[in-house]
Design a protein around this motif. Structure first.
Motif, PDB file in Angstrom:
ATOM      1  N   LYS A 128       0.691  -0.795  -0.249  1.00 49.75           N
ATOM      2  CA  LYS A 128      -0.163  -0.661   0.019  1.00 49.75           C
ATOM      3  C   LYS A 128       0.456   1.337  -0.095  1.00 49.75           C
ATOM      4  CE  LYS A 128      -4.138  -2.274   2.269  1.00 49.75           C
ATOM      5  NZ  LYS A 128      -5.195  -2.061   3.398  1.00 49.75           N
ATOM      6  N   GLY A 129       2.249   0.704  -0.171  1.00 53.75           N
ATOM      7  CA  GLY A 129       3.233   2.320  -0.691  1.00 53.75           C
ATOM      8  C   GLY A 129       3.355   2.831   1.456  1.00 53.75           C
ATOM      9  N   ARG A 130       3.221   2.206   2.606  1.00 51.32           N
ATOM     10  CA  ARG A 130       3.292   2.846   3.991  1.00 51.32           C
ATOM     11  C   ARG A 130       4.287   2.018   4.426  1.00 51.32           C
ATOM     12  NH1 ARG A 130      -2.557   1.288   5.674  1.00 51.32           N
ATOM     13  NH2 ARG A 130      -1.922  -0.482   5.080  1.00 51.32           N
ATOM     14  N   PRO A 131       5.486   2.795   5.298  1.00 47.35           N
ATOM     15  CA  PRO A 131       6.384   1.389   5.826  1.00 47.35           C
ATOM     16  C   PRO A 131       6.301   0.584   6.270  1.00 47.35           C
ATOM     17  CG  PRO A 131       6.373   4.553   5.861  1.00 47.35           C
ATOM     18  CD  PRO A 131       5.042   3.819   5.715  1.00 47.35           C
ATOM     19  N   ARG A 164       0.625  -4.397  -6.139  1.00 47.15           N
ATOM     20  CA  ARG A 164       0.694  -6.304  -5.588  1.00 47.15           C
ATOM     21  C   ARG A 164      -1.047  -6.308  -6.593  1.00 47.15           C
ATOM     22  NH1 ARG A 164      -1.234  -8.018   0.708  1.00 47.15           N
ATOM     23  NH2 ARG A 164       0.937  -8.284   0.722  1.00 47.15           N
ATOM     24  N   LEU A 165      -0.988  -7.455  -7.304  1.00 43.14           N
ATOM     25  CA  LEU A 165      -1.936  -7.713  -8.951  1.00 43.14           C
ATOM     26  C   LEU A 165      -2.833  -8.588  -8.260  1.00 43.14           C
ATOM     27  CD1 LEU A 165       1.267  -8.996 -10.816  1.00 43.14           C
ATOM     28  CD2 LEU A 165       0.255  -7.043 -10.767  1.00 43.14           C
ATOM     29  N   VAL A 166      -3.032  -8.989  -7.229  1.00 46.04           N
ATOM     30  CA  VAL A 166      -3.959  -9.932  -6.631  1.00 46.04           C
ATOM     31  C   VAL A 166      -4.344  -9.635  -5.622  1.00 46.04           C
ATOM     32  CG1 VAL A 166      -2.654 -11.794  -7.079  1.00 46.04           C
ATOM     33  CG2 VAL A 166      -2.579 -10.909  -5.013  1.00 46.04           C
ATOM     34  N   PRO A 167      -6.426  -9.578  -5.708  1.00 47.43           N
ATOM     35  CA  PRO A 167      -7.302  -9.318  -4.815  1.00 47.43           C
ATOM     36  C   PRO A 167      -6.885  -8.973  -2.819  1.00 47.43           C
ATOM     37  CG  PRO A 167      -8.162 -10.267  -6.037  1.00 47.43           C
ATOM     38  CD  PRO A 167      -7.175 -10.604  -6.517  1.00 47.43           C
ATOM     39  N   ASP A 168      -6.162  -9.156  -2.347  1.00 49.11           N
ATOM     40  CA  ASP A 168      -5.568 -10.150  -0.741  1.00 49.11           C
ATOM     41  C   ASP A 168      -5.025  -8.873  -0.268  1.00 49.11           C
ATOM     42  OD1 ASP A 168      -4.584 -10.906   1.384  1.00 49.11           O
ATOM     43  OD2 ASP A 168      -4.292 -12.739  -0.068  1.00 49.11           O
ATOM     44  N   GLU A 169      -5.858  -8.469   1.077  1.00 44.55           N
ATOM     45  CA  GLU A 169      -5.562  -7.225   1.713  1.00 44.55           C
ATOM     46  C   GLU A 169      -4.553  -7.728   2.710  1.00 44.55           C
ATOM     47  OE1 GLU A 169      -5.751  -4.441   1.605  1.00 44.55           O
ATOM     48  OE2 GLU A 169      -7.188  -4.746  -0.460  1.00 44.55           O
ATOM     49  N   SER A 170      -4.454  -9.007   2.771  1.00 46.35           N
ATOM     50  CA  SER A 170      -3.514  -9.403   4.277  1.00 46.35           C
ATOM     51  C   SER A 170      -1.725  -8.300   4.154  1.00 46.35           C
ATOM     52  CB  SER A 170      -2.895 -11.013   4.257  1.00 46.35           C
ATOM     53  OG  SER A 170      -4.250 -11.814   3.532  1.00 46.35           O
ATOM     54  N   LYS A 171      -1.443  -7.618   4.968  1.00 42.17           N
ATOM     55  CA  LYS A 171      -0.247  -6.986   5.256  1.00 42.17           C
ATOM     56  C   LYS A 171       1.069  -7.897   4.564  1.00 42.17           C
ATOM     57  CE  LYS A 171       2.659  -4.266   7.529  1.00 42.17           C
ATOM     58  NZ  LYS A 171       2.639  -2.154   6.888  1.00 42.17           N
ATOM     59  N   ILE A 172       1.096  -9.497   4.837  1.00 42.90           N
ATOM     60  CA  ILE A 172       2.332 -10.463   4.481  1.00 42.90           C
ATOM     61  C   ILE A 172       1.249 -11.195   3.635  1.00 42.90           C
ATOM     62  CG2 ILE A 172       3.732 -11.493   5.289  1.00 42.90           C
ATOM     63  CD1 ILE A 172       4.339  -9.981   7.753  1.00 42.90           C
ATOM     64  N   GLY A 175       4.800 -13.622  -2.292  1.00 43.37           N
ATOM     65  CA  GLY A 175       4.276 -13.807  -3.732  1.00 43.37           C
ATOM     66  C   GLY A 175       6.087 -13.352  -4.888  1.00 43.37           C
ATOM     67  N   GLU A 176       6.236 -13.889  -6.141  1.00 45.63           N
ATOM     68  CA  GLU A 176       6.528 -13.188  -6.707  1.00 45.63           C
ATOM     69  C   GLU A 176       5.999 -12.464  -8.408  1.00 45.63           C
ATOM     70  OE1 GLU A 176      10.071 -13.824  -6.880  1.00 45.63           O
ATOM     71  OE2 GLU A 176       9.765 -14.281  -4.662  1.00 45.63           O
ATOM     72  N   LYS A 177       6.189 -12.576  -8.571  1.00 39.89           N
ATOM     73  CA  LYS A 177       6.566 -12.310 -10.296  1.00 39.89           C
ATOM     74  C   LYS A 177       4.603 -12.171 -10.401  1.00 39.89           C
ATOM     75  CE  LYS A 177      10.433 -11.202 -12.518  1.00 39.89           C
ATOM     76  NZ  LYS A 177      10.778 -10.593 -13.283  1.00 39.89           N
ATOM     77  N   GLU A 178       4.180 -13.529 -10.150  1.00 41.99           N
ATOM     78  CA  GLU A 178       3.015 -13.621 -10.270  1.00 41.99           C
ATOM     79  C   GLU A 178       1.942 -13.047  -9.619  1.00 41.99           C
ATOM     80  OE1 GLU A 178       3.764 -15.699  -6.901  1.00 41.99           O
ATOM     81  OE2 GLU A 178       4.667 -15.806  -8.425  1.00 41.99           O
ATOM     82  N   SER A 179       2.260 -12.216  -8.283  1.00 44.00           N
ATOM     83  CA  SER A 179       1.515 -11.511  -7.276  1.00 44.00           C
ATOM     84  C   SER A 179       2.127  -9.751  -7.319  1.00 44.00           C
ATOM     85  CB  SER A 179       1.998 -12.499  -5.435  1.00 44.00           C
ATOM     86  OG  SER A 179       1.153 -14.208  -5.852  1.00 44.00           O
ATOM     87  N   TYR A 180       3.228  -9.636  -7.978  1.00 40.55           N
ATOM     88  CA  TYR A 180       3.806  -8.149  -7.645  1.00 40.55           C
ATOM     89  C   TYR A 180       4.175  -8.063  -8.801  1.00 40.55           C
ATOM     90  CZ  TYR A 180       2.994  -9.012  -2.520  1.00 40.55           C
ATOM     91  OH  TYR A 180       2.366  -9.259  -1.194  1.00 40.55           O
ATOM     92  N   GLU A 181       4.613  -6.344  -8.951  1.00 41.28           N
ATOM     93  CA  GLU A 181       5.551  -5.463  -9.747  1.00 41.28           C
ATOM     94  C   GLU A 181       5.771  -4.591  -9.362  1.00 41.28           C
ATOM     95  OE1 GLU A 181       2.078  -5.309 -13.231  1.00 41.28           O
ATOM     96  OE2 GLU A 181       1.857  -4.228 -12.715  1.00 41.28           O
ATOM     97  N   CYS A 184       5.996   2.584 -10.679  1.00 32.86           N
ATOM     98  CA  CYS A 184       7.226   3.979  -9.996  1.00 32.86           C
ATOM     99  C   CYS A 184       5.802   4.733  -9.371  1.00 32.86           C
ATOM    100  CB  CYS A 184       7.136   5.219 -11.358  1.00 32.86           C
ATOM    101  SG  CYS A 184       6.039   5.714 -12.574  1.00 32.86           S
ATOM    102  N   ARG A 185       5.528   6.063  -9.150  1.00 23.44           N
ATOM    103  CA  ARG A 185       5.010   6.830  -8.305  1.00 23.44           C
ATOM    104  C   ARG A 185       3.233   6.863  -8.836  1.00 23.44           C
ATOM    105  NH1 ARG A 185       4.980   9.520  -4.130  1.00 23.44           N
ATOM    106  NH2 ARG A 185       7.364   9.632  -3.465  1.00 23.44           N
ATOM    107  N   ASN A 186       4.013   7.367 -10.501  1.00 26.32           N
ATOM    108  CA  ASN A 186       2.665   8.031 -11.345  1.00 26.32           C
ATOM    109  C   ASN A 186       1.835   6.551 -11.225  1.00 26.32           C
ATOM    110  OD1 ASN A 186       2.969  10.594 -11.006  1.00 26.32           O
ATOM    111  ND2 ASN A 186       3.979  10.268 -13.114  1.00 26.32           N
ATOM    112  N   CYS A 187       2.117   5.795 -11.987  1.00 27.90           N
ATOM    113  CA  CYS A 187       1.988   4.320 -12.691  1.00 27.90           C
ATOM    114  C   CYS A 187       1.243   3.398 -10.709  1.00 27.90           C
ATOM    115  CB  CYS A 187       2.710   3.781 -12.683  1.00 27.90           C
ATOM    116  SG  CYS A 187       3.205   3.877 -14.449  1.00 27.90           S
ATOM    117  N   PHE A 188       1.480   3.775  -9.386  1.00 25.82           N
ATOM    118  CA  PHE A 188       1.150   3.336  -8.405  1.00 25.82           C
ATOM    119  C   PHE A 188       0.016   3.400  -8.494  1.00 25.82           C
ATOM    120  CE2 PHE A 188       0.868   2.587  -3.955  1.00 25.82           C
ATOM    121  CZ  PHE A 188       1.235   1.893  -3.689  1.00 25.82           C
TER     122      PHE A 188
END
Length: 190
Positions: A128-131, A164-172, A175-181, A184-188
């Motif tokens: 979510k872009g948080r520390p 995060r590419l998958v609809p999961d709100e868990s903090k942790i 995953g790899e490329k199937e779950s994240y990409e 940059c700030r604008n595209c995020f």
């Protein structure tokens, strides 16, 4: 390996410190940690790498980068477990620091105060872009912080976010490329 006078002498010579390697997923944090540890090995320093048991993506006995470079490591249950395992070590590497408990900053400080060079790698922000985790505290007590950037998959700019590419709100969510990409700030934001 037994604690000996030579190790104590080398610890005194190099002094203790905390270095942080941070950034988004796919930015090369683990790769940089492996590079620094290998340089310490070339210098004939006693080194050890620790990672959290919770990170089960690759190998329990080795630290493996996304580029599949690897180096032996020890998986531990919590941050306090590192201290007794680092008794005769001059350089300690800690990977995936964001997954460790809140004791990690105190453990890093204790090691550094005992003359150990501590190199910590981890995500500085969650999806979510948080520390993330204790990374902000470790960054604030570190002698140096290196922030690495991936390449945004949408526009090619420097990426500092793990989208995060998958609809999961868990903090942790491991995953790899199937779950994240990386983005940059604008595209995020979009």
């Amino acid at each position: 390996m037994l604690y000996n006078e030579e190790v104590f002498k080398r610890k005194s010579e190099i002094g203790g410190s905390i270095e942080v390697i941070c950034g988004s997923m796919f930015s090369g944090k683990t790769e940089e940690l492996i590079r620094r540890i290998n340089r310490a090995r070339i210098a004939k320093l006693h080194v050890e790498i620790f990672s959290p048991v919770a990170d089960t993506r690759y190998d329990k006995s080795a630290l493996v980068s996304h580029n599949l470079n690897s180096i032996p490591s020890k998986a531990v249950d919590n941050a306090a477990s590192i201290l007794p395992l680092a008794d005769d070590i001059q350089v300690v590497g800690i990977d995936e620091a964001q997954f460790f408990d809140d004791e990690l900053p105190a453990v890093c400080t204790a090691l550094a105060n005992n003359g150990v060079r501590v190199i910590v790698a981890g995500l500085d922000m969650d999806f979510k872009g948080r520390p993330f985790g204790s990374m902000p505290q470790i960054m604030s007590i570190a002698e140096s912080v290196t922030k690495l950037h991936a390449v945004c998959v949408k526009c090619g700019s420097a990426a500092m976010y793990s989208y995060r590419l998958v609809p999961d709100e868990s903090k942790i969510l491991l995953g790899e490329k199937e779950s994240y990409e990386p983005r940059c700030r604008n595209c995020f934001k979009s």
